[in-house]
Design an enzyme around this catalytic site. Structure first.
Site, mmCIF file in Angstrom:
data_model
loop_
_atom_site.group_PDB
_atom_site.id
_atom_site.type_symbol
_atom_site.label_atom_id
_atom_site.label_comp_id
_atom_site.label_asym_id
_atom_site.label_seq_id
_atom_site.Cartn_x
_atom_site.Cartn_y
_atom_site.Cartn_z
ATOM 1 N N GLY A 64 0.717 -1.266 -0.129
ATOM 2 C CA GLY A 64 -0.001 -0.052 0.011
ATOM 3 C C GLY A 64 0.973 1.221 0.149
ATOM 4 O O GLY A 64 1.641 1.417 -0.931
ATOM 5 N N GLY A 100 4.855 1.185 -0.082
ATOM 6 C CA GLY A 100 5.374 0.488 -1.212
ATOM 7 C C GLY A 100 5.401 -0.623 -1.527
ATOM 8 O O GLY A 100 4.434 -1.118 -1.409
ATOM 9 N N GLY A 139 -3.259 -2.759 -7.177
ATOM 10 C CA GLY A 139 -2.339 -3.955 -7.180
ATOM 11 C C GLY A 139 -1.981 -4.691 -8.594
ATOM 12 O O GLY A 139 -0.839 -5.096 -8.617
ATOM 13 N N ASP A 140 -3.155 -4.779 -9.203
ATOM 14 C CA ASP A 140 -3.160 -5.375 -10.661
ATOM 15 C C ASP A 140 -2.299 -4.448 -11.490
ATOM 16 O O ASP A 140 -1.253 -4.819 -12.248
ATOM 17 C CB ASP A 140 -4.440 -5.159 -11.301
ATOM 18 C CG ASP A 140 -5.450 -6.042 -10.313
ATOM 19 O OD1 ASP A 140 -4.901 -7.060 -9.466
ATOM 20 O OD2 ASP A 140 -6.520 -5.554 -10.301
#
Length: 322
Positions: A234, A237, A263-264
């Protein structure tokens, strides 16, 4: 060519509200977006925006609105027909970027469709450099399907990345001895579960700038056969660990607008750097730049190369006693 596999795709409906969400209250909506979604589809979308050859494999009828959306976006895909419509997932995004997700279970993939999906993945893998399998598994697909497909892909010469959670991730981890992927991308909670350590400890330490516990947890997975661990943290990093070392990257300051697809996007950035021949620190730098850029965008929008701030991502090695 990078093939992405999304067993449980969705139409992502993102609602942006102008004030903090209050349970039981009536609130006005600032905007609504509806886009093709699912983790592997998001990866394919981000790669396509960067000019990287990618193709999405997913279960969906030819007349499903999700496929119409992919056609509009110019994302190459192969749809394996199923009887039910693709699910709709909802995300509510607040002004500070806090995102609440409401995900449907997904359309049933029956035995015939599952066999067809598996055959399609194996066929496309013959000419792929990477196969990326992402997201939850819908009704009808057994929890060990990712582990099963990783084993089937092993002789084909492509590299395999998996980004999943909960029971499918646990089943994959249980099969690491024979089905360890080349790359996994857990968040802090998923990594903690895999390593058998408290998630709160990893998250708290990372938030304070201490990533040694994250690296130690990731090293457990590398020792069990995983090629590389890309742990996204998050706002703290991300950490990258492989047999050659460990690195941490901190993101640039941003104003968060939505975490949908962040995240993707990180995974897409990592893969973009891999196919460009980048070394590990630069792959991690690209991953964090993509994740940060996605979080700064509204709704389920995904970043293109022009929206990255690579120079603002700080990357350095981490040394942890063995």
């Amino acid at each position: 060519m990078i093939i992405t596999v999304t067993p449980n795709p969705s139409l992502d409906r993102t609602v942006t509200v102008g004030s903090p969400l209050t349970r039981g209250a009536v609130q006005r909506v600032d905007s609504v977006t509806v886009e093709p979604g699912g983790k592997g589809i998001n990866v394919a979308r981000a790669l396509t925006l960067a000019g990287v050859s990618a193709e999405a494999v997913l279960p969906a009828a030819d007349d499903d609105p999700l496929l119409a959306g992919l056609r509009t976006l110019g994302v190459p895909f192969i749809g394996v027909p199923i009887a039910e419509p693709v699910r709709t997932n909802f995300a509510i995004t607040e002004p500070d970027g806090t995102t609440t997700k409401l995900n449907e279970r997904g359309a049933v993939v029956d035995a015939d469709a599952l066999q067809a999906l598996t055959r399609c993945v194996l066929a496309k893998a013959q000419n792929a450099s990477w196969v990326v399998m992402s997201g939850s598994l819908p009704p009808g697909i057994p929890v060990d399907w990712y582990a099963h497909v990783v084993r089937l892909l092993a002789p084909l010469g492509c590299r395999v990345a998996v980004d999943t959670s909960d029971a499918p991730l646990a089943a994959l981890a249980a099969a690491f001895e024979v089905a360890a992927p080349d790359l996994i991308k857990p968040n802090a909670e998923e990594l903690a579960d895999l390593a058998g350590v408290p998630a709160a400890d990893l998250e708290h330490a990372a938030a304070q700038g201490d990533t040694t516990a994250v690296v130690a947890a990731a090293r457990q997975l590398v020792a069990r056969g995983v090629g590389t661990v890309l742990a996204t943290l998050g706002a703290a990093g991300a950490v990258l660990v492989d047999n050659d070392g460990a690195w941490v990257a901190t993101p640039p300051p941003i104003v968060p607008r939505s975490t949908v697809g962040a995240g993707d996007s990180s995974l897409a950035g990592y893969l973009r750097a891999v196919v460009a021949g980048a070394e590990a620190p630069q792959r991690l730098q690209m991953a964090v730049a993509y994740g940060s850029a996605a979080a700064a965008l509204p709704g389920s929008a995904l970043p293109g190369p022009a929206q990255l701030d690579l120079e603002a991502v700080r990357t350095h090695p981490v040394k942890v006693p063995l």
